[in-house]
Motif scaffolding. Structure first.
Motif, PDB file in Angstrom:
ATOM      1  N   PHE A  48       0.844  -1.189   0.000  1.00 29.10           N
ATOM      2  CA  PHE A  48       0.000   0.000   0.000  1.00 29.10           C
ATOM      3  C   PHE A  48       0.884   1.245   0.000  1.00 29.10           C
ATOM      4  O   PHE A  48       1.991   1.238   0.536  1.00 29.10           O
ATOM      5  N   GLU A  49       0.372   2.305  -0.590  1.00 28.26           N
ATOM      6  CA  GLU A  49       1.046   3.590  -0.520  1.00 28.26           C
ATOM      7  C   GLU A  49       0.017   4.671  -0.195  1.00 28.26           C
ATOM      8  O   GLU A  49      -1.168   4.530  -0.521  1.00 28.26           O
ATOM      9  N   LYS A  50       0.460   5.737   0.456  1.00 25.16           N
ATOM     10  CA  LYS A  50      -0.451   6.797   0.877  1.00 25.16           C
ATOM     11  C   LYS A  50      -0.545   7.864  -0.189  1.00 25.16           C
ATOM     12  O   LYS A  50       0.452   8.475  -0.572  1.00 25.16           O
ATOM     13  N   LEU A  51      -1.760   8.067  -0.688  1.00 20.08           N
ATOM     14  CA  LEU A  51      -2.034   9.125  -1.654  1.00 20.08           C
ATOM     15  C   LEU A  51      -3.059  10.060  -1.020  1.00 20.08           C
ATOM     16  O   LEU A  51      -4.227   9.699  -0.852  1.00 20.08           O
ATOM     17  N   GLY A  52      -2.611  11.260  -0.651  1.00 19.84           N
ATOM     18  CA  GLY A  52      -3.488  12.157   0.079  1.00 19.84           C
ATOM     19  C   GLY A  52      -3.754  11.581   1.453  1.00 19.84           C
ATOM     20  O   GLY A  52      -2.839  11.249   2.201  1.00 19.84           O
ATOM     21  N   ARG A  53      -5.036  11.391   1.777  1.00 20.51           N
ATOM     22  CA  ARG A  53      -5.395  10.805   3.067  1.00 20.51           C
ATOM     23  C   ARG A  53      -5.673   9.313   2.965  1.00 20.51           C
ATOM     24  O   ARG A  53      -5.964   8.667   3.970  1.00 20.51           O
ATOM     25  N   ASN A  54      -5.586   8.772   1.762  1.00 19.72           N
ATOM     26  CA  ASN A  54      -5.981   7.378   1.545  1.00 19.72           C
ATOM     27  C   ASN A  54      -4.783   6.468   1.321  1.00 19.72           C
ATOM     28  O   ASN A  54      -3.777   6.873   0.743  1.00 19.72           O
ATOM     29  N   MET A  55      -4.921   5.221   1.797  1.00 20.76           N
ATOM     30  CA  MET A  55      -3.947   4.177   1.514  1.00 20.76           C
ATOM     31  C   MET A  55      -4.475   3.355   0.338  1.00 20.76           C
ATOM     32  O   MET A  55      -5.579   2.811   0.412  1.00 20.76           O
ATOM     33  N   VAL A  56      -3.709   3.306  -0.740  1.00 23.87           N
ATOM     34  CA  VAL A  56      -4.170   2.592  -1.936  1.00 23.87           C
ATOM     35  C   VAL A  56      -3.180   1.487  -2.281  1.00 23.87           C
ATOM     36  O   VAL A  56      -1.996   1.543  -1.927  1.00 23.87           O
ATOM     37  N   LEU A  57      -3.685   0.483  -2.987  1.00 25.30           N
ATOM     38  CA  LEU A  57      -2.841  -0.645  -3.390  1.00 25.30           C
ATOM     39  C   LEU A  57      -1.780  -0.215  -4.399  1.00 25.30           C
ATOM     40  O   LEU A  57      -2.063   0.551  -5.327  1.00 25.30           O
ATOM     41  N   THR A  58      -0.588  -0.727  -4.223  1.00 22.01           N
ATOM     42  CA  THR A  58       0.457  -0.564  -5.229  1.00 22.01           C
ATOM     43  C   THR A  58       0.222  -1.598  -6.338  1.00 22.01           C
ATOM     44  O   THR A  58      -0.582  -2.525  -6.169  1.00 22.01           O
ATOM     45  N   PRO A  59       0.896  -1.474  -7.476  1.00 23.92           N
ATOM     46  CA  PRO A  59       0.758  -2.506  -8.519  1.00 23.92           C
ATOM     47  C   PRO A  59       1.076  -3.910  -7.996  1.00 23.92           C
ATOM     48  O   PRO A  59       0.386  -4.875  -8.333  1.00 23.92           O
ATOM     49  N   LEU A  60       2.115  -4.036  -7.149  1.00 23.85           N
ATOM     50  CA  LEU A  60       2.446  -5.346  -6.592  1.00 23.85           C
ATOM     51  C   LEU A  60       1.381  -5.803  -5.606  1.00 23.85           C
ATOM     52  O   LEU A  60       1.112  -7.006  -5.479  1.00 23.85           O
ATOM     53  N   GLY A  61       0.768  -4.845  -4.902  1.00 20.02           N
ATOM     54  CA  GLY A  61      -0.335  -5.184  -4.005  1.00 20.02           C
ATOM     55  C   GLY A  61      -1.505  -5.766  -4.767  1.00 20.02           C
ATOM     56  O   GLY A  61      -2.118  -6.757  -4.334  1.00 20.02           O
ATOM     57  N   LYS A  62      -1.817  -5.154  -5.908  1.00 21.50           N
ATOM     58  CA  LYS A  62      -2.903  -5.677  -6.748  1.00 21.50           C
ATOM     59  C   LYS A  62      -2.559  -7.073  -7.277  1.00 21.50           C
ATOM     60  O   LYS A  62      -3.428  -7.935  -7.390  1.00 21.50           O
ATOM     61  N   GLU A  63      -1.294  -7.275  -7.576  1.00 21.58           N
ATOM     62  CA  GLU A  63      -0.860  -8.575  -8.097  1.00 21.58           C
ATOM     63  C   GLU A  63      -0.969  -9.670  -7.040  1.00 21.58           C
ATOM     64  O   GLU A  63      -1.161 -10.848  -7.366  1.00 21.58           O
ATOM     65  N   LEU A  64      -0.863  -9.271  -5.769  1.00 15.50           N
ATOM     66  CA  LEU A  64      -0.931 -10.254  -4.683  1.00 15.50           C
ATOM     67  C   LEU A  64      -2.355 -10.765  -4.454  1.00 15.50           C
ATOM     68  O   LEU A  64      -2.538 -11.878  -3.939  1.00 15.50           O
TER      69      LEU A  64
END
Length: 296
Positions: A48-64
C-alpha cells in the motif's frame, strides 16, 4: 509467514480501508497496520502507498490479491478437514443475550444440531455485562451479545450487525397529548423493561434523565415475551430492539411511539477470549453465525 496477515490484507481489499477492515476483524487499526507492515517486510514488497489521506494498493499489491485468495481458499479447505459433521465431538459452552437467543439464533442452533449432533451444547442467557465477565474468566467458550463499550484487549470481538430500538405501547394507550421528545415533564405511565444492566434500558433511562422526563414507576421483568404481553395489555410502555416487536407492530398488537433517542442503535457482536483455542465445534458455530448474519 502468518496466515492472519493475508486474512487482514484480504479484508482491507474487501472493505476499502484499514479502519473498516479493523472493525470487521475485531482488531485495532494499529494492529492492522502492524500486520501489513510485517507482511510487506516478509515479502520484501510495498503493498500500500499513501495518496493524500488514503492508503491505496500498489501494482504489486494488486498482483498479490489472486494469490492471497488462492492461499486462503486452501487454508479453509485444510481447516475443514477436522470439521466434518460426523467427526465433531466435545463440549461447547455459549452465553447469549436473551433477545438474540430468542429472535436471531434459532436457525443457527437448528443447523448446528444437524451438522454436529455429537457435540454437547450448553447455552446460558444473561445480560451482556455478565457475558463479558464470564468470557474473561474462561467460564464459557463464546459469547453473543451487544457491544457495551469498554474494550478489553483480552477479548476478540467481531461485529455482526447494528439494530434499531423502538419505544412501544398498546394501541389502547392514550398518547394523543403526550410527547416523549419534550423535556421537563412527568408522564402518567410505567416503564416495563428488563434488569438494570440491560443496554437498551440504559439508553432510554439516560435519555429520560438528560431531558428531565419522569414516569410513574418501573416494572422490571426478565422476559421479553412477558414485557410485550404486559405492554399489549396497556400496563405501560417499553423500549426494546425493534426486531423483537416487528411481528406485533405489523399485526397491530403494539404501536410505536416517537422518542428523542429513537435513532440510537445497539451493535450485536460475538466474542471470545484471545487465548481461547477455537475447537472444531466452536469454529463451526462461529461460521454458522457469520453466515446467518451475512458476514464474509
Amino acid at each position: 509467514m502468518d496466515i492472519r496477515h493475508f486474512k487482514t490484507f484480504k479484508s482491507i481489499v474487501e472493505e476499502g480501508n484499514f479502519s473498516n477492515a479493523a472493525a470487521k476483524l475485531g482488531y485495532t487499526q494499529s494492529t492492522v497496520t502492524s500486520q501489513i507492515q510485517q507482511l510487506e517486510q516478509e515479502l520484501s514488497i510495498k503493498l500500500f502507498e499513501k495518496l493524500g489521506r488514503n492508503m491505496v494498493l500498489t501494482p504489486l499489491g494488486k498482483e498479490l490479491i489472486p494469490h492471497a485468495n488462492e492461499l486462503l481458499s486452501i487454508v479453509r479447505k485444510i481447516e475443514s478437514l477436522g470439521t466434518c459433521s460426523d467427526n465433531i465431538t466435545g463440549d461447547l459452552k455459549i452465553a447469549v443475550a436473551e433477545s438474540l437467543m430468542s429472535y436471531k439464533l434459532q436457525n443457527v442452533l437448528k443447523l448446528f444440531k444437524e451438522k454436529a449432533p455429537n457435540v454437547k451444547l450448553s447455552i446460558i442467557s444473561m445480560n451482556c455485562y455478565a457475558i463479558k465477565n464470564i468470557l474473561l474468566n474462561g467460564e464459557v467458550d463464546l459469547g453473543l451479545m451487544y457491544d457495551v463499550g469498554h474494550k478489553n484487549d483480552n477479548l476478540t470481538s467481531v461485529t455482526l450487525s447494528d439494530f434499531n430500538l423502538s419505544l412501544i405501547c398498546s394501541p389502547a394507550f392514550e398518547q394523543e397529548n403526550l410527547d416523549f421528545c419534550k423535556p421537563n415533564q412527568k408522564i402518567n405511565t410505567s416503564l416495563i423493561i428488563n434488569e438494570v444492566e440491560s443496554i437498551y434500558r440504559k439508553i432510554l433511562e439516560g435519555y429520560f434523565f438528560d431531558n428531565n422526563i419522569f414516569l410513574n414507576n418501573t416494572i422490571e421483568l426478565w422476559s421479553i415475551e412477558a414485557i410485550k404481553k404486559c405492554v399489549a395489555s396497556n400496563l405501560g410502555i417499553s423500549f426494546l430492539p425493534r426486531f423483537t416487536v416487528e411481528e406485533e407492530l405489523k399485526n397491530g398488537k403494539l404501536k410505536e411511539i416517537e422518542v428523542g433517542c429513537s435513532d440510537e442503535k445497539i451493535t450485536a457482536i460475538y466474542a471470545y477470549h484471545k487465548n481461547k483455542w477455537i475447537s472444531p465445534a466452536m469454529s463451526l458455530f462461529i461460521q454458522l453465525v457469520r453466515d446467518d448474519f451475512n458476514i464474509g
